[in-house]
Design a protein around this motif. Structure first.
Motif, short mmCIF file in Angstrom:
data_model
loop_
_atom_site.label_atom_id
_atom_site.label_comp_id
_atom_site.label_asym_id
_atom_site.label_seq_id
_atom_site.Cartn_x
_atom_site.Cartn_y
_atom_site.Cartn_z
N ILE A 120 0.84 -1.20 0.00
CA ILE A 120 0.00 0.00 0.00
C ILE A 120 0.87 1.24 0.00
N GLY A 121 0.31 2.35 -0.41
CA GLY A 121 1.04 3.61 -0.45
C GLY A 121 0.12 4.71 -0.96
N LYS A 122 0.66 5.88 -1.18
CA LYS A 122 -0.14 7.00 -1.67
C LYS A 122 -0.42 6.82 -3.16
N PRO A 123 -1.63 7.16 -3.59
CA PRO A 123 -1.98 6.96 -5.00
C PRO A 123 -1.38 8.05 -5.88
N ASP A 124 -1.04 7.69 -7.13
CA ASP A 124 -0.71 8.73 -8.09
C ASP A 124 -2.02 9.29 -8.65
N VAL B 200 -3.49 3.68 0.00
CA VAL B 200 -4.35 2.76 -0.74
C VAL B 200 -3.53 1.58 -1.25
N GLY B 201 -4.23 0.54 -1.70
CA GLY B 201 -3.56 -0.62 -2.29
C GLY B 201 -2.91 -0.25 -3.60
N LYS B 202 -1.65 -0.63 -3.75
CA LYS B 202 -0.89 -0.30 -4.95
C LYS B 202 -0.63 -1.51 -5.84
N ALA B 203 -0.79 -2.69 -5.30
CA ALA B 203 -0.52 -3.91 -6.08
C ALA B 203 -1.20 -5.08 -5.38
N GLY B 204 -1.35 -6.19 -6.11
CA GLY B 204 -1.85 -7.42 -5.53
C GLY B 204 -3.25 -7.32 -4.96
N ILE B 205 -3.53 -8.18 -3.98
CA ILE B 205 -4.84 -8.21 -3.34
C ILE B 205 -5.13 -6.90 -2.62
N ASN C 266 7.16 -5.12 2.94
CA ASN C 266 7.15 -4.18 4.07
C ASN C 266 7.90 -2.90 3.74
N ARG C 267 8.92 -3.01 2.87
CA ARG C 267 9.75 -1.85 2.54
C ARG C 267 9.11 -0.98 1.45
N LEU C 268 8.02 -1.45 0.89
CA LEU C 268 7.32 -0.66 -0.12
C LEU C 268 6.01 -0.11 0.40
N THR C 269 5.58 -0.59 1.54
CA THR C 269 4.25 -0.24 2.03
C THR C 269 4.31 0.96 2.97
N ASN C 270 3.16 1.54 3.26
CA ASN C 270 3.02 2.76 4.07
C ASN C 270 3.72 3.92 3.36
N THR C 271 5.02 4.09 3.58
CA THR C 271 5.81 5.03 2.79
C THR C 271 6.92 4.23 2.11
N MET C 272 7.00 4.36 0.80
CA MET C 272 7.90 3.50 0.03
C MET C 272 9.36 3.85 0.26
N ASP C 273 10.18 2.82 0.36
CA ASP C 273 11.63 2.97 0.35
C ASP C 273 12.06 3.03 -1.11
N SER C 274 12.26 4.24 -1.62
CA SER C 274 12.52 4.42 -3.05
C SER C 274 13.81 3.74 -3.49
N ALA C 275 14.82 3.77 -2.65
CA ALA C 275 16.08 3.12 -3.01
C ALA C 275 15.89 1.62 -3.16
N TYR C 276 15.11 1.04 -2.27
CA TYR C 276 14.83 -0.40 -2.37
C TYR C 276 14.00 -0.70 -3.61
#
Length: 964
Positions: free
Chosen positions: A276-280, A300-305, A643-653
């Motif tokens: 999940i993350g902020k929507p574009d 919001v959901g960004k991928a998958g289920i 976990n590293r992409l959700t809430n606030t994304m780790d852009s480097a990851y």
């Protein structure tokens, strides 16, 4: 005396002083009258206006619904945590004062957090690496990001702004730091303002990026000053304490308690659950069509289920009614409505089966790698070897650790680089300089060598220069202008009989080259001068090009300028492997060879197939209940940490995942496609039986070479042994996967010898029955899935799955499940039910049927018995106390790459409980896929040998070779 007074008075009133006094008195009178109006006449009105309260509605985020497996095991949960937030609620005299204060405050907060091991949000679409800023996305996602940053609602609007459309990450950062946006650059202030507002002038690129990231997030709230922006999530108690202690000095900064999404078994389920993350902007508009309450700062959901079930999982926001003053400061809260939690979702997935299947896939792929790695520098894949015999030189393994960014070569030049890293960096710089000199000498030679006469490394450099340097972002060699039918182009690109110099000189004469975007001072250049500009541009670009640098390491390894031992030691120095003094000592003194070390580490899965990204490095598996279409496991190896992409994304990851050659974000179960190989033969068998061109008992004399087709395609047994299967019926043809038999069926479906063969007719009938099996459509699974492709060429070869058909593992899983249940084509599903927080069922998701095939029982008996015979004759299933039916398949990619390995099957044969499909991309032989299936059957049915499956290391590769 009167005359004296009169004369003095007249002199005074005619003097300049009198005029000035009158003017001052007049102005004073006007001022006093205005003050009287403001304070006496309209005083009450202005006082009320000053304390005017504006009523605002503020949304309160709900708690997202949890996700469970079919047995109630948690797959996605929420935990309470502390976040650092900031509101733009200060009062400032000037814009520059405001910008400088905000920047200074954010930097101080970041310093506090980092002193306690916490970090600020890192979800901006730019990272800093190799001395430059770089985008983390590409394609449409990058264009959407640019449009959002530059303030355009659609990508089409961005396309009308060429400078912003093609802007580099460095250019975007320059724009954001300037006086049009966030005033971070000292150039946005005068010298006096820098001193007055304490503007920092020595920020590092990394600090600037962190500041821009927070400022950009704040800008999305610019129309709501009373809404806080999160600077960091899940911070430590120490950070919380220091922020609160210094809150009086940190304008707008606060600590908030909120809910964070967590995934307990991330890598196993990431491709199912998503993140999940902020929507574009596009995502936001799509969500607002369903629910107008969605806002830009929602999570919001960004991928998958998470994305598919977004509106159910999201819950209902609460509302808080507040009063703010004219500058946005909150004065009081009038009322508050609590948010409603999202609904909990139960999936059909069996958590333990999913994890077991994932581990099986990884262990088996690692075992294949170990069995194919040899202690050699190179292997000539063009020497006429079979794709099943391709070997992996150990030097490819060493290089893979650099090429796939497991070893961080950028750290070699860091201030804290080790002696070994510094030494390798020095060697790299020397090699880079000498290689660029070689390239430049070749490009300026009076007698340059033809491409075909160059050394292997120079061939690769020259190809890279054309494809990536000249035809890259600057389009110096314009792809749209190049005539690919031109004889000179063909001489360069296909025949390889001319040099790059000759090709470029010709391209300049044909106006295929454009240097207008380069730093060229003269307005008119001759052809010779243009060529010199191009050569200089190539040299300059190669100096700083990261991919070119990576290529250099390959040849430095082959030339022993960097050794395998050094690569192994770097794994410890950079923390890829946990430091082991004894092992390091043995590597250093030579008692432990780099070759054996690598084999051992891969065998222990300390170095994984995903990290190496060699062939094979991935696999996909889908396990279903063939009686309902429920998906019990949907495995894509390798996975990633969502976990590293959700809430606030780790852009480097996120950027590292996009660069990873094993493509972890790309689902091997639902998106990766290959030809089906021999797994398609049951479709051909059903088509032949139902169309009456063959019967189950009819004997065909399979000679090994099918001379009735163009090119006389052969059977595998002829290719291997110059033999044939002789007289054979359908069950036996499925059992031994006789290509000749199915060529004959395809030939007859096309009219054969009776009416004359038509490939179009054969393809039409094969497509008809493939469609009956649902192979013309997506499987129904609630994930991103590639569209299938039915074969449209060569009806005879398509009959054995070697046309241009392409299917995903999920589509093959539905297909084999249909065979198992004898004709019911279910829509595959991951969804079981929705419940409220108390566990009460809100909605069930029953099975749904895509198609019901009407096939004679005798035909089903024939197909199923043939698949049963396949399993009985597959060594991987020997000794299993279980009856199995299945079909192996091998799909050829090219002679220079190992074949793709496939298996689909079900068990028990008499009363199927599960059906599965497996594909190992570049897995050599279908026996390897069958071995995976055997392990999964052992686990699921709790058979003998189950306890030996998960020993934490690679599984020994099977010695069985299945020809199909």
């Amino acid at each position: 005396m009167f005359d004296d007074w009169k004369e003095a008075f007249l002199s005074f009133i005619t003097s300049r002083i009198f005029v000035l006094m009158v003017l001052f008195c007049g102005f004073f009178g006007i001022l006093m009258s205005r003050v009287f109006v403001l304070q006496i006449i309209d005083g009450k009105q202005y006082a009320e206006s000053f304390t005017m309260k504006i009523r605002k509605e503020v949304s309160i985020a709900s708690t997202r619904g949890r996700i469970f497996d079919r047995n109630g095991e948690v797959l996605a949960d929420n935990v309470l945590s502390y976040s650092v937030t900031i509101e733009d609620n200060g009062t400032y005299q000037t814009t520059r004062e405001k910008q400088a204060t905000l920047n200074r405050t954010i930097l101080k907060v970041i310093d506090i957090m980092e002193s306690h091991g916490d970090s600020s949000i890192n979800d901006f679409g730019i990272i800093y690496q190799n001395g430059h800023y770089a985008y983390t996305q590409e394609g449409t996602s990058l264009l959407r990001f640019k449009a959002d940053v530059y303030g355009y609602k659609t990508i089409a609007e961005l396309e009308d702004k060429p400078e912003e459309y093609v802007s580099t990450a460095d250019q975007m950062m320059e724009y954001l730091c300037g006086n049009k946006k966030y005033f971070i650059s000292p150039d946005a202030y005068s010298e006096d303002q820098i001193k007055q507002y304490h503007v920092p002038t020595d920020l590092t690129p990394e600090q600037i990026l962190k500041l821009v990231t927070v400022r950009y997030q704040m800008s999305t709230n610019s129309y709501k000053r009373y809404v806080a922006t999160t600077i960091a999530s899940d911070v430590s108690d120490e950070t919380v304490a220091e922020i609160l202690e210094n809150q009086s000095e940190l304008q707008g900064v606060d600590i908030a308690q909120n809910s964070l999404r967590v995934y307990p078994d991330a890598e196993y389920f990431a491709n199912i659950i998503g993140y999940i993350g902020k929507p574009d902007q596009d995502e936001l508009e799509s969500l607002q069509e369903e629910n107008e309450d969605y806002e830009a700062n929602d999570i919001v959901g960004k991928a998958g289920i998470e994305q598919y079930m977004e509106t159910s999982l999201q819950g209902k926001k609460g509302q808080r009614t507040i009063y703010v003053d004219s500058v946005g400061n909150v004065l009081e809260t009038e009322s508050e409505t609590a948010p409603e939690s999202g609904e909990d979702l139960y999936l059909t997935i069996d958590k333990n089966l999913q994890k077991a299947a994932y581990d099986v896939l990884e262990q088996r792929v690692a075992g294949i790698l170990v069995s194919k790695i040899r202690n050699m520098k190179t292997y000539d894949k063009s020497a006429g070897h079979s794709a099943a015999d391709i070997l992996i030189p150990i030097y490819d393994v060493y290089y893979a650790l650099i090429d796939n960014h497991i070893i961080d070569t950028t750290h070699f030049s860091a201030d804290d680089a080790t002696d070994l890293e510094k030494s390798i960096q020095t060697r790299l710089e020397s090699r880079r300089a000498s290689t660029i000199d070689r390239i430049r000498a070749e490009l300026t030679s009076d007698q340059p060598a033809a491409y075909t006469d160059l050394s292997i490394d120079m061939k690769n450099y020259m190809s890279y220069i054309v494809s990536d340097i000249l035809m890259g972002s600057h389009q110096v060699l314009m792809k749209s202008a190049v005539n690919t039918e031109d004889p000179t182009y063909i001489a360069w690109a296909q025949d390889e009989t001319i040099s790059l110099k000759e090709y470029l000189e010709y391209a300049i004469s044909m106006n295929w080259v454009d240097v207008s975007g380069l730093d060229v001072k003269a307005s008119y250049l001759s052809s010779e001068e243009i060529y010199q500009v191009v050569v200089d541009y190539i040299s300059t670009e190669l100096e700083n090009d990261v991919d070119f640098q990576t290529m250099l390491y390959k040849y430095m390894l082959l030339d022993d300028i960097v050794t395998g031992k050094e690569i192994c030691l770097l794994l410890y120095e950079q923390g890829v492997l946990e430091y082991d003094e004894e092992t390091v000592g043995r590597l250093q003194n030579g008692s432990y060879s780099a070759y054996n070390f690598m084999l051992d580490e891969i065998g222990k899965l300390e170095i994984t197939p995903a990290q190496l990204a060699l062939e094979p490095c991935s696999a996909g598996c889908v396990i279903t209940d063939p009686n309902t279409g429920e998906v019990l496991a949907c495995v894509s190896y390798p996975g990633y940490d969502n976990n590293r992409l959700t809430n606030t994304m780790d852009s480097a990851y996120f950027a590292s995942l996009n660069l990873d050659h094993s493509s972890p974000l790309y689902s091997k179960a639902t998106q990766q496609q290959t030809a089906p190989g021999s797994t398609f033969k049951p479709v051909t068998a059903v088509a032949g039986l139902e169309e009456g061109v063959i019967s189950p008992s009819e004997i065909i004399h399979a000679t090994g070479v099918f001379t009735d087709a163009y090119g006389s395609p052969t059977c595998w047994i002829y290719n291997q042994y110059h033999g044939s299967h002789g007289n054979i019926n359908m069950v036996d043809a499925i059992r031994v996967s006789c290509n000749y038999y199915f060529y004959e069926v395809g030939f007859r479906l096309g009219g054969g010898r009776s009416t004359g063969y038509s490939s179009e007719k054969a393809l039409s009938l094969l497509a008809k029955y493939a469609t009956e099996f649902g192979l013309n459509a997506k499987s129904g699974i609630e994930l991103s899935e590639s569209d299938p492709q039915l074969s449209s060429q060569d009806g005879i070869r398509s009959a054995i799955g070697q046309g241009n058909a392409l299917f995903t593992v999920s589509q093959l899983a539905r297909y084999v499940g249909t065979i198992a249940n004898r004709g019911t084509v279910y829509n595959l599903t991951l969804l079981d039910k929705l419940t409220d927080s108390e566990g009460n069922t809100i909605e069930d998701y029953p099975s749904s049927v895509y198609n019901k095939m009407e096939i004679a029982d005798v035909d089903w008996n024939t197909i199923q018995e043939g698949l049963h015979q396949v399993a009985l004759n597959t060594k991987a299933f020997d000794g299993l106390d279980l009856t199995i039916a299945g079909k192996t398949g091998t799909a050829q990619q090219s002679k220079s790459h190992p074949n793709h390995a496939l298996f689909m099957g079900y068990a028990p044969y008499e009363n199927p409980q599960i059906a599965l499909a497996i594909r190992i991309a570049n897995g050599y032989t279908s026996a390897n896929a069958a071995a995976m299936a055997s392990d999964i059957f052992k686990y699921y049915f709790n058979l003998e040998g189950k306890e030996d499956l998960f020993n934490g290391g690679a599984s020994q590769a099977t010695s069985e070779v299945i020809n199909d």
